[in-house]
Structures are given as C-alpha cells and as structure tokens.
Design a protein around this motif. Structure first.
Motif, mmCIF file in Angstrom:
data_model
loop_
_atom_site.group_PDB
_atom_site.id
_atom_site.type_symbol
_atom_site.label_atom_id
_atom_site.label_comp_id
_atom_site.label_asym_id
_atom_site.label_seq_id
_atom_site.Cartn_x
_atom_site.Cartn_y
_atom_site.Cartn_z
ATOM 1 N N SER A 1 0.809 -1.215 0.000
ATOM 2 C CA SER A 1 0.000 0.000 0.000
ATOM 3 C C SER A 1 0.840 1.261 0.000
ATOM 4 C CB SER A 1 -0.925 -0.002 1.222
ATOM 5 O OG SER A 1 -0.162 -0.044 2.424
ATOM 6 N N GLN A 2 2.096 1.170 0.512
ATOM 7 C CA GLN A 2 2.961 2.358 0.559
ATOM 8 C C GLN A 2 3.420 2.798 -0.831
ATOM 9 O OE1 GLN A 2 3.647 -0.687 1.567
ATOM 10 N NE2 GLN A 2 5.843 -1.194 1.557
ATOM 11 N N TYR A 3 3.182 1.955 -1.847
ATOM 12 C CA TYR A 3 3.581 2.290 -3.214
ATOM 13 C C TYR A 3 2.377 2.564 -4.115
ATOM 14 C CZ TYR A 3 8.162 0.558 -1.765
ATOM 15 O OH TYR A 3 9.358 0.364 -1.108
ATOM 16 N N LYS A 4 1.180 2.643 -3.542
ATOM 17 C CA LYS A 4 -0.003 2.923 -4.347
ATOM 18 C C LYS A 4 0.043 4.356 -4.889
ATOM 19 C CE LYS A 4 -4.015 1.710 -2.764
ATOM 20 N NZ LYS A 4 -5.163 1.509 -1.846
ATOM 21 N N THR A 5 -0.578 4.565 -6.053
ATOM 22 C CA THR A 5 -0.597 5.893 -6.661
ATOM 23 C C THR A 5 -1.710 6.746 -6.061
ATOM 24 O OG1 THR A 5 -2.034 5.121 -8.440
ATOM 25 C CG2 THR A 5 0.344 5.031 -8.828
ATOM 26 N N GLY A 6 -1.548 8.042 -6.173
ATOM 27 C CA GLY A 6 -2.568 8.947 -5.682
ATOM 28 C C GLY A 6 -2.247 10.387 -6.021
ATOM 29 N N ILE A 7 -3.283 11.180 -6.238
ATOM 30 C CA ILE A 7 -3.162 12.622 -6.426
ATOM 31 C C ILE A 7 -3.742 13.286 -5.183
ATOM 32 C CG2 ILE A 7 -3.850 14.606 -7.819
ATOM 33 C CD1 ILE A 7 -4.213 12.618 -10.171
ATOM 34 N N PHE A 8 -2.913 13.999 -4.441
ATOM 35 C CA PHE A 8 -3.344 14.627 -3.193
ATOM 36 C C PHE A 8 -3.545 16.128 -3.454
ATOM 37 C CE2 PHE A 8 -1.427 10.667 -2.051
ATOM 38 C CZ PHE A 8 -2.126 10.228 -0.933
ATOM 39 N N TYR A 9 -4.800 16.510 -3.632
ATOM 40 C CA TYR A 9 -5.087 17.892 -4.009
ATOM 41 C C TYR A 9 -5.024 18.820 -2.801
ATOM 42 C CZ TYR A 9 -9.854 16.778 -2.389
ATOM 43 O OH TYR A 9 -10.945 16.394 -1.639
ATOM 44 N N HIS A 10 -4.555 20.060 -3.048
ATOM 45 C CA HIS A 10 -4.367 21.057 -1.998
ATOM 46 C C HIS A 10 -5.508 22.062 -1.908
ATOM 47 C CE1 HIS A 10 -0.061 20.278 -0.824
ATOM 48 N NE2 HIS A 10 -0.172 19.541 -1.924
ATOM 49 N N ASN A 11 -6.347 22.126 -2.927
ATOM 50 C CA ASN A 11 -7.450 23.093 -2.929
ATOM 51 C C ASN A 11 -8.519 22.619 -3.914
ATOM 52 O OD1 ASN A 11 -6.679 24.063 -5.642
ATOM 53 N ND2 ASN A 11 -4.943 25.006 -4.580
ATOM 54 N N PRO A 12 -9.686 23.240 -3.908
ATOM 55 C CA PRO A 12 -10.775 22.819 -4.801
ATOM 56 C C PRO A 12 -10.415 22.865 -6.286
ATOM 57 C CG PRO A 12 -11.628 24.217 -3.057
ATOM 58 C CD PRO A 12 -10.133 24.279 -2.943
ATOM 59 N N ASP A 13 -9.621 23.844 -6.673
ATOM 60 C CA ASP A 13 -9.229 23.937 -8.081
ATOM 61 C C ASP A 13 -8.390 22.730 -8.498
ATOM 62 O OD1 ASP A 13 -10.577 26.309 -8.464
ATOM 63 O OD2 ASP A 13 -8.817 27.568 -8.083
ATOM 64 N N GLN A 14 -7.465 22.328 -7.626
ATOM 65 C CA GLN A 14 -6.659 21.149 -7.935
ATOM 66 C C GLN A 14 -7.522 19.890 -7.986
ATOM 67 O OE1 GLN A 14 -3.188 20.614 -5.477
ATOM 68 N NE2 GLN A 14 -2.108 22.356 -6.369
#
Length: 361
Positions: free
Chosen positions: A123-136
């Motif tokens: 699980s430590q190598y799973k992909t993900g996009i961690f957005y910082h704000n609503p636009d992202q």
C-alpha cells in the motif's frame, strides 16, 4: 531547484529538508508559488521527470496519506502507517500549470495497479493525487476522466484523488537519489519495469530521460555538417545556417537526443550570424565546460545527455541575464509552438500566446 545544485551536497540536503518541511506546513509557500503532491510508487523515480520542467522550483521526496506523525522510511516500508511514498512539487503557476504537472504524472506511472507500482508491492507504493485546494481537485478529476476516455489501458484506472493533509520529507539520502548514486538508481530503474511500461503505453516518451544513440546511428541520422559540429566540436559559418534569422515561436531541442535546450522567447538578434539566446529553456540540460582551444579560454555549452557540442556562452548579452548563448544551428532542431504537443513537449506550450494574444492554459 537548479541553482541549489551549485551548493555542497550536505548543505543542499539540509536545505531540501528545511524547504520541504516549511512548505509542507505552509510557512514559506508565498503567493507566487503553489504545491502539488503526487504518489507514484518509488519516489526515486518520480523526482527526475518533474525537476527538469521550467517553472518547477523544487521536488522533494517524502511520505503522505497516513496518520502517524513524522514516520521513518522503515516505518512506512512496513505498510502499517498508511503513508505512501510521494513527491511534493513547489512550482510557479505563471510558468507551468497544474494540468501540465498532472500530464507528466500520468505518463510516469501505471494507474491501473491497485497494489503498488511495478516491482514495488504494498500500500505504501499505491498511486494517488493529493489535491491542496478545490481547483486542484477539479483539475485532477477532469484529468482522470480525460485519461479514462482515451482508453490507453486494458485495465481500470484505480489512481485515487485524495484531499491533502500532511507531507513529511524523507530522509536526506533519499533526496535526489538519482544524482547521488546514479549507478544504483539506473540498475534499480532498469529492473523495475517502469520504463518498459511507459514505452509500451506512451511510446518513446521524453519526460524521463533522453538517450544518446550509438555513434553509427548518429552519423546516419545527421548531415556531415551536423555531425562535425555536434560530435567533433566544429563551428558552422555565420549567416549561412538554418536558424540565425528564424523568428518563429517555438523551442530548440538537441539535434541528437531531443533534449529541450532553448526557446524563441529568449532568442535575440546578436548580429553575430548565429542563433543567440539569453538563457537556456531547461538549465538541467545545458552543461558548461572550459574550452581552451584556439588559444582562447571560453565557456563551452554542451547538452547533458547527448554531450553534443552546442556553442559557447559570453557575458555580452542583453538583460535580464547579460549572457549570450551563441549556438550552432547544426546542433539544434526547431519545433514550432503548434507542433509541441505532437512532438512530445506539451509542457512548453504554455509559454506562448495564442492568436488572440493570451497565454495558452
């Protein structure tokens, strides 16, 4: 973060960690920069494709997505903390868009793997996009939908779009590992399966590295003048070369490898008869060496991966740099702005205006 490359390695590591910590806490991220956080498996492999992009200030390896505070590499590697290996990018949105960063992200991962990335499982190598704000968040979801519609993959895309919480910079020896131990990095990467997957999906995509062909291949590919200039440090005649008076918008890449070197935005009329630029497009691809030939001491300009002779740089240029990169046309290939996406350089389209005069987003 190219200016920091001039600092001693130990000091550079400390600065990387301090910048990573303070930017992750929101302490030093000024209004002129923004942050993007991506998990793409082994963070060693995720730093290089972003560090070369114009507008990227820094790329730091670390951990995100878990609940435990300030985890160590060993703790994250156990898979029990809930963190993922990730990179945090500090970038100038005036120079590069979040959408461009997303495109580079997709082209460097396998978004269909639910249990890790390539040779790295867990699980430590799973992909993900961690957005910082609503636009992202909106941009990430739009990008994910667009990628799904392209039907490039046989399996379902499982990369998650997740709200950002905290980012913890990894230990110093992980930062810029591909520069610190290139031999081990290349060995790991070549055996990981990442490059093979990228090529199978995207073709010979140039977001990771630019490989130099064999000398025989280069000789077949180039004209006699191009070969003489790039491989034997030759010089072409002034005013009788391809690009000295080229006024079209676009970028100039290494004739041999395709490394993005210069932009028409920084080109000026020097009166010398050779293409002249005030700065490189991507400083990481331009290498300076001392040239003592012909009874002179000059600063020679070469491409990083192709090691092509490009020309020389002088300190008699115009503002803002005061430099004149005097470059041989024979070393360059020009790509017009309208062909950048097709040629595999979408990240550079943003710096040029559309016919109405506004910047392209």
């Amino acid at each position: 973060m190219h200016n920091l490359d001039l600092l001693p390695s130990k000091l550079r590591i400390v600065l990387f960690l301090l910048i990573g910590y303070f930017t992750s806490c929101g302490i030093i991220a000024g209004p002129e920069t923004e942050k993007a956080t991506f998990a793409g498996g082994c963070f060693w492999c995720m730093e290089p494709p972003f560090e070369v992009l114009p507008g990227v200030v820094s790329v730091i390896s670390g951990y995100t997505g878990g609940k435990e505070k300030d985890p160590s590499y060993e703790e994250v590697s156990s898979g029990y903390t809930g963190h993922r290996e990730a990179i945090q990018i500090t970038y100038d949105p005036k120079q590069i868009s979040y959408e461009t960063l997303l495109e580079v992200f997709w082209r460097n991962i396998d978004p269909t793997d639910p249990d890790g990335q390539f040779v790295d499982r867990g699980s430590q190598y799973k992909t993900g996009i961690f957005y910082h704000n609503p636009d992202q968040k909106k941009a990430a979801e739009k990008s994910l939908l667009a990628l799904t519609k392209r039907k490039l993959f046989k399996k379902k895309i499982v990369t998650e779009v997740i709200g950002f919480d905290r980012f913890y910079p990894a230990e110093g020896y992980h930062q810029d590992f591909y520069k610190k131990d290139p031999s081990q990095y290349k060995s790991y990467r070549s055996g990981s399966g990442r490059d093979q997957f990228i090529e199978s999906v995207w073709g010979k995509e140039k977001t990771v590295r630019f490989l130099k062909p064999s000398l025989d291949e280069i000789q077949k590919k180039l004209s006699s003048l191009q070969f003489e200039v790039t491989q034997k440090d030759g010089t072409e005649p002034p005013f009788e070369n391809e690009y000295w008076d080229n006024h079209k918008e676009g970028i100039y890449v290494d004739r041999v490898t395709g490394e993005p070197l210069f932009s028409s935005v920084d080109k000026f009329e020097s009166g010398t008869g050779w293409p002249s630029f005030t700065r490189p497009l991507v400083a990481a691809y331009v290498v300076m060496k001392t040239d003592s030939s012909h009874g002179m001491v000059r600063s020679e300009v070469r491409s990083k991966y192709g090691n092509s002779h490009l020309g020389h740089v002088f300190d008699d240029g115009p503002k803002p740099t005061g430099l004149r990169y005097c470059i041989n046309s024979a070393s360059l290939k020009f790509i017009p702005k309208e062909d950048l996406e097709k040629a595999g350089y979408p990240e550079f389209r943003r710096q040029f205006s559309d016919p109405a005069g506004s910047k392209v987003n």
